[in-house]
Design a protein around this motif. Sequence first.
Motif, PDB file in Angstrom:
ATOM      1  N   ILE A  84     -53.741  48.301  46.864  1.00  0.00           N
ATOM      2  CA  ILE A  84     -53.677  49.210  48.012  1.00  0.00           C
ATOM      3  C   ILE A  84     -53.978  50.635  47.575  1.00  0.00           C
ATOM      4  O   ILE A  84     -54.723  51.367  48.234  1.00  0.00           O
ATOM      5  CB  ILE A  84     -52.288  49.120  48.675  1.00  0.00           C
ATOM      6  CG1 ILE A  84     -52.085  47.727  49.265  1.00  0.00           C
ATOM      7  CG2 ILE A  84     -52.143  50.184  49.762  1.00  0.00           C
ATOM      8  CD1 ILE A  84     -50.668  47.452  49.740  1.00  0.00           C
ATOM      9  N   ALA A  85     -53.405  51.046  46.412  1.00  0.00           N
ATOM     10  CA  ALA A  85     -53.641  52.400  45.905  1.00  0.00           C
ATOM     11  C   ALA A  85     -55.114  52.625  45.607  1.00  0.00           C
ATOM     12  O   ALA A  85     -55.647  53.715  45.837  1.00  0.00           O
ATOM     13  CB  ALA A  85     -52.806  52.645  44.653  1.00  0.00           C
ATOM     14  N   ARG A  86     -55.809  51.590  45.113  1.00  0.00           N
ATOM     15  CA  ARG A  86     -57.240  51.709  44.831  1.00  0.00           C
ATOM     16  C   ARG A  86     -58.008  52.011  46.106  1.00  0.00           C
ATOM     17  O   ARG A  86     -58.911  52.863  46.121  1.00  0.00           O
ATOM     18  CB  ARG A  86     -57.753  50.415  44.196  1.00  0.00           C
ATOM     19  CG  ARG A  86     -59.233  50.447  43.814  1.00  0.00           C
ATOM     20  CD  ARG A  86     -59.664  49.127  43.214  1.00  0.00           C
ATOM     21  NE  ARG A  86     -59.615  48.041  44.181  1.00  0.00           N
ATOM     22  CZ  ARG A  86     -59.871  46.765  43.888  1.00  0.00           C
ATOM     23  NH1 ARG A  86     -60.157  46.422  42.630  1.00  0.00           N
ATOM     24  NH2 ARG A  86     -59.809  45.840  44.823  1.00  0.00           N
ATOM     25  N   HIS A  87     -57.646  51.328  47.190  1.00  0.00           N
ATOM     26  CA  HIS A  87     -58.339  51.585  48.454  1.00  0.00           C
ATOM     27  C   HIS A  87     -58.007  52.975  48.989  1.00  0.00           C
ATOM     28  O   HIS A  87     -58.893  53.664  49.529  1.00  0.00           O
ATOM     29  CB  HIS A  87     -57.969  50.531  49.488  1.00  0.00           C
ATOM     30  CG  HIS A  87     -58.699  50.700  50.790  1.00  0.00           C
ATOM     31  ND1 HIS A  87     -60.056  50.526  50.905  1.00  0.00           N
ATOM     32  CD2 HIS A  87     -58.263  51.074  52.023  1.00  0.00           C
ATOM     33  CE1 HIS A  87     -60.440  50.762  52.146  1.00  0.00           C
ATOM     34  NE2 HIS A  87     -59.366  51.102  52.848  1.00  0.00           N
ATOM     35  N   LEU A  88     -56.772  53.403  48.823  1.00  0.00           N
ATOM     36  CA  LEU A  88     -56.402  54.739  49.286  1.00  0.00           C
ATOM     37  C   LEU A  88     -57.191  55.810  48.541  1.00  0.00           C
ATOM     38  O   LEU A  88     -57.590  56.825  49.127  1.00  0.00           O
ATOM     39  CB  LEU A  88     -54.894  54.961  49.119  1.00  0.00           C
ATOM     40  CG  LEU A  88     -53.997  54.113  50.026  1.00  0.00           C
ATOM     41  CD1 LEU A  88     -52.533  54.396  49.728  1.00  0.00           C
ATOM     42  CD2 LEU A  88     -54.300  54.375  51.503  1.00  0.00           C
ATOM     43  N   ARG A  89     -57.429  55.583  47.249  1.00  0.00           N
ATOM     44  CA  ARG A  89     -58.249  56.542  46.491  1.00  0.00           C
ATOM     45  C   ARG A  89     -59.663  56.581  47.029  1.00  0.00           C
ATOM     46  O   ARG A  89     -60.293  57.643  47.111  1.00  0.00           O
ATOM     47  CB  ARG A  89     -58.247  56.180  44.997  1.00  0.00           C
ATOM     48  CG  ARG A  89     -56.944  56.514  44.284  1.00  0.00           C
ATOM     49  CD  ARG A  89     -57.114  56.438  42.785  1.00  0.00           C
ATOM     50  NE  ARG A  89     -57.448  55.091  42.326  1.00  0.00           N
ATOM     51  CZ  ARG A  89     -56.548  54.168  42.023  1.00  0.00           C
ATOM     52  NH1 ARG A  89     -55.243  54.442  42.122  1.00  0.00           N
ATOM     53  NH2 ARG A  89     -56.917  52.975  41.608  1.00  0.00           N
ATOM     54  N   ARG A  90     -60.203  55.410  47.418  1.00  0.00           N
ATOM     55  CA  ARG A  90     -61.539  55.376  48.018  1.00  0.00           C
ATOM     56  C   ARG A  90     -61.560  56.173  49.320  1.00  0.00           C
ATOM     57  O   ARG A  90     -62.508  56.907  49.607  1.00  0.00           O
ATOM     58  CB  ARG A  90     -61.981  53.932  48.277  1.00  0.00           C
ATOM     59  CG  ARG A  90     -62.355  53.139  47.034  1.00  0.00           C
ATOM     60  CD  ARG A  90     -63.213  51.940  47.397  1.00  0.00           C
ATOM     61  NE  ARG A  90     -62.514  51.003  48.237  1.00  0.00           N
ATOM     62  CZ  ARG A  90     -61.949  49.865  47.790  1.00  0.00           C
ATOM     63  NH1 ARG A  90     -62.008  49.557  46.507  1.00  0.00           N
ATOM     64  NH2 ARG A  90     -61.339  49.053  48.624  1.00  0.00           N
ATOM     65  N   LEU A  91     -60.491  56.028  50.114  1.00  0.00           N
ATOM     66  CA  LEU A  91     -60.416  56.774  51.368  1.00  0.00           C
ATOM     67  C   LEU A  91     -60.350  58.273  51.104  1.00  0.00           C
ATOM     68  O   LEU A  91     -60.981  59.070  51.817  1.00  0.00           O
ATOM     69  CB  LEU A  91     -59.187  56.334  52.168  1.00  0.00           C
ATOM     70  CG  LEU A  91     -59.218  54.936  52.783  1.00  0.00           C
ATOM     71  CD1 LEU A  91     -57.899  54.647  53.483  1.00  0.00           C
ATOM     72  CD2 LEU A  91     -60.375  54.790  53.769  1.00  0.00           C
ATOM     73  N   GLU A  92     -59.581  58.664  50.085  1.00  0.00           N
ATOM     74  CA  GLU A  92     -59.485  60.087  49.751  1.00  0.00           C
ATOM     75  C   GLU A  92     -60.830  60.639  49.306  1.00  0.00           C
ATOM     76  O   GLU A  92     -61.215  61.751  49.690  1.00  0.00           O
ATOM     77  CB  GLU A  92     -58.432  60.289  48.667  1.00  0.00           C
ATOM     78  CG  GLU A  92     -57.004  60.049  49.159  1.00  0.00           C
ATOM     79  CD  GLU A  92     -55.986  59.970  48.046  1.00  0.00           C
ATOM     80  OE1 GLU A  92     -54.777  59.987  48.321  1.00  0.00           O
ATOM     81  OE2 GLU A  92     -56.413  59.858  46.862  1.00  0.00           O
ATOM     82  N   ASP A  93     -61.553  59.857  48.489  1.00  0.00           N
ATOM     83  CA  ASP A  93     -62.884  60.287  48.060  1.00  0.00           C
ATOM     84  C   ASP A  93     -63.820  60.422  49.254  1.00  0.00           C
ATOM     85  O   ASP A  93     -64.610  61.380  49.353  1.00  0.00           O
ATOM     86  CB  ASP A  93     -63.476  59.302  47.049  1.00  0.00           C
ATOM     87  CG  ASP A  93     -62.735  59.309  45.719  1.00  0.00           C
ATOM     88  OD1 ASP A  93     -62.009  60.290  45.454  1.00  0.00           O
ATOM     89  OD2 ASP A  93     -62.872  58.336  44.962  1.00  0.00           O
ATOM     90  N   LYS A  94     -63.726  59.456  50.177  1.00  0.00           N
ATOM     91  CA  LYS A  94     -64.570  59.504  51.375  1.00  0.00           C
ATOM     92  C   LYS A  94     -64.218  60.710  52.225  1.00  0.00           C
ATOM     93  O   LYS A  94     -65.105  61.369  52.800  1.00  0.00           O
ATOM     94  CB  LYS A  94     -64.392  58.214  52.183  1.00  0.00           C
ATOM     95  CG  LYS A  94     -65.264  58.134  53.422  1.00  0.00           C
ATOM     96  CD  LYS A  94     -65.063  56.814  54.157  1.00  0.00           C
ATOM     97  CE  LYS A  94     -65.924  56.742  55.400  1.00  0.00           C
ATOM     98  NZ  LYS A  94     -65.717  55.459  56.132  1.00  0.00           N
ATOM     99  N   LEU A  95     -62.915  61.032  52.316  1.00  0.00           N
ATOM    100  CA  LEU A  95     -62.485  62.192  53.091  1.00  0.00           C
ATOM    101  C   LEU A  95     -63.046  63.481  52.503  1.00  0.00           C
ATOM    102  O   LEU A  95     -63.512  64.358  53.241  1.00  0.00           O
ATOM    103  CB  LEU A  95     -60.959  62.257  53.134  1.00  0.00           C
ATOM    104  CG  LEU A  95     -60.346  63.464  53.863  1.00  0.00           C
ATOM    105  CD1 LEU A  95     -60.801  63.492  55.316  1.00  0.00           C
ATOM    106  CD2 LEU A  95     -58.825  63.424  53.764  1.00  0.00           C
ATOM    107  N   VAL A  96     -63.033  63.581  51.169  1.00  0.00           N
ATOM    108  CA  VAL A  96     -63.588  64.772  50.522  1.00  0.00           C
ATOM    109  C   VAL A  96     -65.072  64.897  50.832  1.00  0.00           C
ATOM    110  O   VAL A  96     -65.569  65.983  51.158  1.00  0.00           O
ATOM    111  CB  VAL A  96     -63.341  64.716  49.001  1.00  0.00           C
ATOM    112  CG1 VAL A  96     -64.129  65.818  48.291  1.00  0.00           C
ATOM    113  CG2 VAL A  96     -61.855  64.870  48.698  1.00  0.00           C
TER     114      VAL A  96
END
Length: 284
Positions: A84-96
């Motif tokens: 789950i944390a891996r996907h959240l990091r992807r979302l954060e990168d996408k948000l940036v």
Amino acid sequence: MSALLSIGDFARATHLSVKALRHYQEHGLLEPARTDAVSGYRRYDVAQIPTAQIIHRFRDLDMPLADIREILRTPDPAARNALIARHLRRLEDKLVRTQDAVASLRDLLEHPEASAPITHRRLPARRVAAVTADDLAVADLGAWYHGALGELFATLGSQGVPPSGPAGGVYAESLFTLEHGRATVYVPTATEPRPAGRVRTTELPPVELAVITHEGPEAGIDRAYGALATYVTRHALAVAGPIHEFYPVSFHDTPDPSRWRTEIGWPIFATAPPVPGPQREEQP
């Protein structure tokens, strides 16, 4: 005793459509508790409602079905949390990336004409420490650039060879037109390092460039390219040849993208006889 719901009632209970429930069954995420062998009607246990709600929330976060399936099948809580944390990091990168794109678009709307100055720069033939990919896909360019430049600095550091100038890159026209081609990143040095890994000494031919500077992260760098192309076209200066980039401040120097500085060089006609010695820069 189990309580079974029809697929329609289960859809109403979970806010997942019948089509979505069938799709999730096909991908092994949520199997019906019972399927009638004759009619094919699917029934779901009320105990499956929390699982359906979890799937719903993951899909709201654009998590791929394969990742959701892996999470649901992983019994270890720590392993599930890591997924789950891996996907959240992807979302954060996408948000940036989205925030950068929004800021770049706003700047484009408010300032349609790029205002960075353009200079002319003549570079002599140079021998540099370099990493080259002969046929690189443009989709892989970003990861390759970071890896190659990191390897260059690591190799020079391990051999005690200091850079004699900012790192740079040379990118074939086909990378832009055909989405694959030759790419080189390099670091100039006063002494030649020993070959190691992908690092080799390479000779770059002399070139004259029109140069513009892009400040900040990669988002919006196309504006600098556009302004540079407009300049060399209007002045009838453009010639065939690879694009050059120089990295006075890059990720190697600071993790803060707002401080990065990239200089872009477009090959142009020589406008004066070669001058011996270090590079010469002029305001056109």
